[in-house]
Design an enzyme around this catalytic site. Structure first.
Site, mmCIF file in Angstrom:
data_model
loop_
_atom_site.group_PDB
_atom_site.id
_atom_site.type_symbol
_atom_site.label_atom_id
_atom_site.label_comp_id
_atom_site.label_asym_id
_atom_site.label_seq_id
_atom_site.Cartn_x
_atom_site.Cartn_y
_atom_site.Cartn_z
ATOM 1 C CD GLU A 75 -2.973 3.530 3.321
ATOM 2 O OE1 GLU A 75 -2.090 3.403 4.189
ATOM 3 O OE2 GLU A 75 -4.169 3.335 3.519
ATOM 4 C CG ASP A 76 -2.433 7.392 0.019
ATOM 5 O OD1 ASP A 76 -3.401 6.610 0.047
ATOM 6 O OD2 ASP A 76 -2.131 8.138 0.953
#
Ligand code: MN
Length: 477
Positions: A75-76
């Site tokens: 996700e990041d």
């Protein structure tokens, strides 16, 4: 938090665990989150470490703890599923991807709630462990909620109380459920929280000096004489639960908190009964308060001996007596289940919600993950709906179940005395069919003695039907 703390915690559960894998995942995540900071200014990797640590605490398996370290890398950061798979294998990559999928929510308001709920159940179907990671991720986010705006604090607290805490309860991960609930309580009802916390601490202090230490002392002497290994614990603090009871039963704090409780953990089931005998030999038991949940576990699988005695200075004292395995199951639920399954200590079939048992069976029997997922999708979650009570308990019912089925699922007496239902806060009839995610509260008539024969026309569960029939039989005798 350091990687060494996680390694120690994992080793407690399994001394032969592959520590190199954890170190590798740590290095990978650290580089992936390099330079990133949380809103509270902590380096981002701290969030990954805390999540993994909590997973190790609930005795999750090594793949799950590792995935906990990696859970925000897709996700990041620039990493992809393929990337994780190449480095850590398909199992861990799937867990990380599962968490990533749970993280993206499009909608707002009621739609957001439904979307979240649906995603949680879909994730459970894919791999229950994804949901465990989500709980620990959420719990750490709650602990650092201070750094967010007021609006976000309230939204996250509400969402946790409505979705994550009930599902944690459903899976028996009580420890995480309670911790999540108490933090949400603090943000949603700050004044009540502070008041209750203060009362609790005052009472606890007095209680501790006056009763707990003395009771422990007396008991410990007898247990040593009988040569029983033991561990005695005081009550687990759970303010939200006390608050709910006060609201629901319209009672004052001291009325809820009138009995104090101690927990005794011993090595074997035989020891549990021995300790029970010793407790009863020291203090007079209150007869109607003895419960043997070891030979007759609660429907959710909970096992323990409960007894209340006229204890030190005649103070009513409750004892919960259990083995370590029962204790872990009561706190960590499904996570501990795997732990004991792997260790081969789980001799007795656990009584759990039927679908959890079936999921575990499917997991055991499936040749590979694909077969397992197909089996769960087609046969276990098929034709089931999940309905919530206002206090957050989740009930699984067959599709087309009605409000009366729910009433009997909660309690026989609730069923027998039911007159109507509040479904999502709207007044409804008992014949109303329920949908996935409905929140249902049954309205009862206190003086009513029997169920209504006409309910048989729309009762769908075996339990509701047989309870209604039972009364008709009694009446016609
Ligand atoms: Mn996270």
């Amino acid at each position: 938090m350091t990687i060494e703390q996680i390694i120690n915690e994992v080793k407690k559960n399994d001394s032969s665990a592959d520590i190199d894998l954890l170190k590798l995942a740590y290095d990978f995540a650290k580089i992936a989150h390099q330079g990133q900071k949380r809103l509270d200014e902590e380096p981002y990797i701290q969030h990954s470490l805390h999540t993994a640590f909590m997973l190790a605490q609930i005795k999750a398996d090594l793949s799950t703890v590792t995935a906990g370290l990696l859970h925000d890398t897709i996700e990041d950061s620039e990493h992809t599923f393929e990337n994780i798979e190449k480095n850590f294998g398909a199992e861990i990559a799937n867990l990380v991807q599962g968490i990533t999928k749970l993280g993206t929510v499009k909608y707002r308001g009621v739609e957001r709630y439904k979307e979240n709920l649906r995603k949680m159940f879909l994730a459970m179907v894919d791999d229950l462990r994804v949901v465990l990671i989500k709980f620990c991720d959420r719990l750490h986010n709650l602990r650092t909620l201070n750094a967010l705006s007021k609006e976000k604090q309230l939204r996250i607290a509400k969402e946790t109380l409505e979705i994550y805490a009930p599902i944690a309860g459903l899976l028996g991960v009580w420890r995480l459920k309670w911790q999540m609930e108490d933090i949400c309580f603090k943000y949603l009802h700050p004044e009540e929280f502070q008041k209750l916390k203060h009362k609790y601490e005052v009472v606890k202090k007095i209680e501790h000096k006056k009763f707990i230490e003395k009771t422990k002392h007396i008991l410990e002497k007898e247990l040593q004489k009988a040569n029983i290994q033991h561990q005695i614990e005081g009550r687990f603090k759970h303010l939200y639960n006390i608050y709910q009871k006060m609201q629901r039963k319209d009672k004052k704090f001291h009325e809820i908190y009138d009995v104090f409780a101690l927990r005794i953990i011993v090595p074997t089931i035989a020891d549990c009964y021995k300790v029970l005998g010793i407790v009863h030999a020291i203090w007079w038991p209150k007869m109607d308060r003895f419960k043997d949940y070891i030979s007759m576990p609660k429907p959710n699988g909970y096992q323990s001996l409960h007894t209340t005695v006229f204890g030190y200075d005649d103070k009513l004292t409750e004892f919960q007596i259990r083995t370590q395995e029962m204790h872990d199951a009561a706190l960590y639920g499904i996570a501990a289940h795997w732990h004991y399954k792997e260790k081969g200590d789980l001799k007795k079939p656990q009584k759990q919600p039927f679908w959890i048992k079936e999921i575990l069976n499917a997991q055991r029997e499936a040749k590979n993950t694909h077969d397992f997922i197909t089996e769960v999708k087609l046969n276990i979650f098929h034709n089931r709906i999940f309905v919530f009570s206002p206090k957050g308990d989740v009930f699984d019912l067959p599709e087309e179940a009605t409000a009366i089925d729910f009433a009997y699922a909660v309690h026989t007496e609730i069923g027998d005395k039911a007159t109507g239902a509040l479904i999502n806060e709207k007044m409804s009839v008992l014949s109303q069919q329920l949908k996935n995610g409905d929140m249902v509260e049954i309205i009862i008539e206190k003086n009513r003695k029997h169920p209504n024969r006409a309910w048989l026309k729309f009762a769908k569960t075996h339990r509701a039907k047989s309870k209604i029939k039972q009364h008709i039989k009694v009446k016609s005798l």
